[in-house]
Motif scaffolding. Structure first.
Motif, PDB file in Angstrom:
ATOM      1  N   ALA A   1      63.448  11.270  43.953  1.00 59.63           N
ATOM      2  CA  ALA A   1      63.773  11.345  42.538  1.00 59.63           C
ATOM      3  C   ALA A   1      65.285  11.399  42.391  1.00 59.63           C
TER       4      ALA A   1
ATOM      5  N   ALA B   1      60.433  13.519  45.201  1.00 63.72           N
ATOM      6  CA  ALA B   1      59.519  13.567  44.061  1.00 63.72           C
ATOM      7  C   ALA B   1      58.592  14.771  44.151  1.00 63.72           C
TER       8      ALA B   1
ATOM      9  N   LEU C   1      66.365  13.226  33.680  1.00 64.17           N
ATOM     10  CA  LEU C   1      65.655  12.374  34.638  1.00 64.17           C
ATOM     11  C   LEU C   1      66.229  10.963  34.620  1.00 64.17           C
TER      12      LEU C   1
ATOM     13  N   LEU D   1      68.012  12.750  39.648  1.00 61.07           N
ATOM     14  CA  LEU D   1      68.241  13.562  38.460  1.00 61.07           C
ATOM     15  C   LEU D   1      69.733  13.542  38.142  1.00 61.07           C
TER      16      LEU D   1
ATOM     17  N   TRP E   1      60.174  17.422  35.939  1.00 62.72           N
ATOM     18  CA  TRP E   1      61.648  17.408  35.859  1.00 62.72           C
ATOM     19  C   TRP E   1      62.170  18.298  34.731  1.00 62.72           C
TER      20      TRP E   1
ATOM     21  N   VAL F   1      60.249  17.892  42.758  1.00 64.32           N
ATOM     22  CA  VAL F   1      60.222  17.914  41.293  1.00 64.32           C
ATOM     23  C   VAL F   1      58.830  18.297  40.801  1.00 64.32           C
ATOM     24  N   GLU F   2      57.811  17.722  41.429  1.00 63.53           N
ATOM     25  CA  GLU F   2      56.427  18.041  41.060  1.00 63.53           C
ATOM     26  C   GLU F   2      56.131  19.518  41.282  1.00 63.53           C
TER      27      GLU F   2
ATOM     28  N   TYR G   1      65.259   8.780  37.616  1.00 57.22           N
ATOM     29  CA  TYR G   1      64.134   8.081  38.260  1.00 57.22           C
ATOM     30  C   TYR G   1      63.242   9.104  38.946  1.00 57.22           C
ATOM     31  N   LEU G   2      61.924   8.918  38.791  1.00 62.48           N
ATOM     32  CA  LEU G   2      60.961   9.776  39.472  1.00 62.48           C
ATOM     33  C   LEU G   2      59.944   8.898  40.176  1.00 62.48           C
TER      34      LEU G   2
END
Length: 222
Positions: A70, A37, A58, A72, A46, A40-41, A60-61
């Motif tokens: 996460a 995660a 996306l 993707l 995302w 991604v941040e 799940y994050l």
């Protein structure tokens, strides 16, 4: 584990400008991609993530403070994937593969012994090594000094501690001991929030050997 398969399934997670923020790997032949995660941040969310120059969807994050992963999906992907199992532990060798280094486990272990798996510290190390700014051996030698790649990061922490003498005294106590130390609860909370310590029950130790070595020197631990 078939590391040739792992290598084939591991990709860089980049921004639209091509700046690598971390790595991920395909966990299904339909393009499902597992990463962190915080990666991604770091990419700006995302929507900004690019894999092989392509945007992602996306699935799940998570939250970097609790479930730092996460999932993707790369549309149109048809290729190899790593099936996950309960005991699957990719470790940070994936990171080295994603940066084009393809390290052995002993090399990964050397870096992890210094930075303790700290996401930012790992990424800084691999970035500079991949750019050939520094070798792993030289990085390990200079890491806890103000001539190494972590100098700005370490100085910021030192400056913050110098503004709060009670916290400087607390972390000095922690780095001076080879065993876990129990601190005042408020001091402990603040140092944990700064990311300098890790908990072991109600006691704490330095987050990584980098912090232990640097603060032992700068806070003059005898």
């Amino acid at each position: 584990m078939n590391w040739e398969l792992v290598k084939a399934c591991t990709v860089a997670i980049a921004t639209p400008e091509g700046y690598i923020q971390g790595t991920g790997f395909f966990i299904s032949p339909n393009g499902h991609l597992l990463t962190c995660a915080h990666v991604v941040e770091s990419a700006g969310g995302w929507e900004e993530v690019r894999v092989n120059g392509q945007g992602v969807e996306l699935v799940y994050l998570g939250d970097r403070t609790r479930d730092d992963f996460a999932i993707l999906q790369l549309s149109g992907y048809q290729g190899a994937s790593v099936p996950l199992a309960v005991n699957f532990q990719p470790m940070d060798r994936f990171l080295s593969i994603g940066y084009g280094l393809n390290w052995s486990f002993p090399q990964v272990e050397q870096l992890m012994a210094m930075v303790g798996g700290h996401p930012y510290l790992v990424r800084v190390a691999l970035y500079h090594i991949a750019r050939q700014d520094i070798t792993l051996n030289l990085l390990l030698q200079t890491a806890p000094t103000e001539s190494g790649p972590y100098s700005d990061h370490l100085r910021r922490h030192l400056w913050n501690l110098e503004q709060r003498p009670e916290l400087a005294a607390a972390i000095k106590k922690v780095v001076a001991n080879s065993s876990p130390v129990r601190l005042d609860s408020i001091q402990c909370f603040k140092l944990l929030s700064m990311g300098l310590l890790q908990q072991q029950g109600n006691d704490v130790t330095p987050r990584c050997d980098l912090y232990r070595q640097y603060f032992c020197d700068r806070l003059r631990v005898s």
